[in-house]
Scaffold this motif. Structure first.
Motif, mmCIF file in Angstrom:
data_model
loop_
_atom_site.group_PDB
_atom_site.id
_atom_site.type_symbol
_atom_site.label_atom_id
_atom_site.label_comp_id
_atom_site.label_asym_id
_atom_site.label_seq_id
_atom_site.Cartn_x
_atom_site.Cartn_y
_atom_site.Cartn_z
ATOM 1 N N ALA A 121 0.852 -1.192 0.000
ATOM 2 C CA ALA A 121 0.000 0.000 0.000
ATOM 3 C C ALA A 121 0.885 1.240 0.000
ATOM 4 N N LYS A 122 0.479 2.237 -0.779
ATOM 5 C CA LYS A 122 1.233 3.487 -0.850
ATOM 6 C C LYS A 122 1.193 4.170 0.515
ATOM 7 N N VAL A 123 2.358 4.628 0.951
ATOM 8 C CA VAL A 123 2.467 5.299 2.242
ATOM 9 C C VAL A 123 2.475 6.809 1.997
ATOM 10 N N HIS A 124 1.620 7.523 2.724
ATOM 11 C CA HIS A 124 1.601 8.980 2.622
ATOM 12 C C HIS A 124 2.682 9.524 3.541
ATOM 13 N N LEU A 125 3.686 10.141 2.940
ATOM 14 C CA LEU A 125 4.852 10.587 3.683
ATOM 15 C C LEU A 125 4.646 11.978 4.276
ATOM 16 N N ASP A 126 5.154 12.158 5.487
ATOM 17 C CA ASP A 126 5.187 13.512 6.026
ATOM 18 C C ASP A 126 6.379 14.235 5.402
ATOM 19 N N GLU A 127 6.496 15.512 5.658
ATOM 20 C CA GLU A 127 7.528 16.326 5.001
ATOM 21 C C GLU A 127 8.939 15.824 5.318
ATOM 22 N N LYS A 128 9.181 15.490 6.580
ATOM 23 C CA LYS A 128 10.511 15.028 7.012
ATOM 24 C C LYS A 128 10.882 13.722 6.297
ATOM 25 N N THR A 129 9.950 12.777 6.244
ATOM 26 C CA THR A 129 10.219 11.482 5.616
ATOM 27 C C THR A 129 10.363 11.632 4.108
ATOM 28 N N GLU A 130 9.584 12.521 3.513
ATOM 29 C CA GLU A 130 9.697 12.742 2.065
ATOM 30 C C GLU A 130 11.078 13.288 1.716
ATOM 31 N N GLU A 131 11.581 14.229 2.511
ATOM 32 C CA GLU A 131 12.933 14.769 2.272
ATOM 33 C C GLU A 131 13.987 13.687 2.464
ATOM 34 N N MET A 132 13.787 12.865 3.486
ATOM 35 C CA MET A 132 14.698 11.757 3.755
ATOM 36 C C MET A 132 14.712 10.794 2.559
#
Length: 195
Positions: A121-132
């Motif tokens: 399942a696609k995980v909706h990333l928060d801003e910190k995790t998306e940058e990571m």
């Protein structure tokens, strides 16, 4: 013929070769050899002596071992962060929809799995995790990109982030093991870097 193989779908097979630790005097760092083979269409090889296909490709890359170890650690941290996001997302959805758990357990009773599968399942990333994720994937791109000029940092994530896709990338950069990747978006991104 005993070494014949088949692939029912697109897949990339990754293997590592770690040469002996003896280095030549002009070599400053230990490098490992990434061996890869992939097919872009289903393939069935019955006789390796007469096999010829326009949909099977292979190659290799020499990569510094220290870089692989560092990248794998970053991917492992990213996977942990994705797992945390998934757990908090599950807690929120179960608090909002208490019947969701019953429906899920009923589904599991109908078709029990012999081996626990990782979430696709696609995980909706928060801003910190998306940058990571962007930093990690930019480094993956830099390591695999055959043409260094094309290895600019990513501004967006090139595939849907799932626990399975991040775990596959982590496995890919484990020099003690190999892996097979079949997820289409991840597969397409990786071969675009190797071409």
């Amino acid at each position: 013929e005993t070494r014949a193989a088949n692939a029912s779908n697109k897949e990339i097979n990754i293997q590592w070769y770690i040469p002996s630790m003896a280095k030549s005097s002009n070599d400053t760092e230990t490098k490992v050899l990434l061996l890869y083979a992939y097919n872009t269409k289903p393939v069935k090889i019955t006789n390796i002596r007469i096999f010829s296909s326009m949909s099977v490709f292979s190659g290799h890359l020499w990569i510094p071992l220290a870089r692989i170890i560092s990248l794998r650690k970053k991917l492992s941290n990213l996977k942990e962060q994705v797992e945390i996001l998934m757990q908090s997302s599950k807690r929120l959805s179960s608090a909002v929809e208490p019947t969701g758990f019953l429906e899920q357990s009923e589904t599991l009773k109908i078709g029990p799995s012999k081996k626990p599968k990782m979430s696709v399942a696609k995980v909706h990333l928060d801003e910190k995790t998306e940058e990571m994720a962007k930093r990690c994937l930019s480094e993956v791109k830099e390591v695999l990109c055959v043409v260094p000029a094309l290895s600019s940092p990513l501004t967006e994530i090139p595939f849907d982030v799932t626990l399975q896709s991040i775990a596959s990338l982590e496995d890919m950069f484990d020099p003690a093991n190999g892996c097979i990747i079949t997820e289409e978006n991840l597969f397409n991104w990786i071969i675009s870097l190797l071409d």
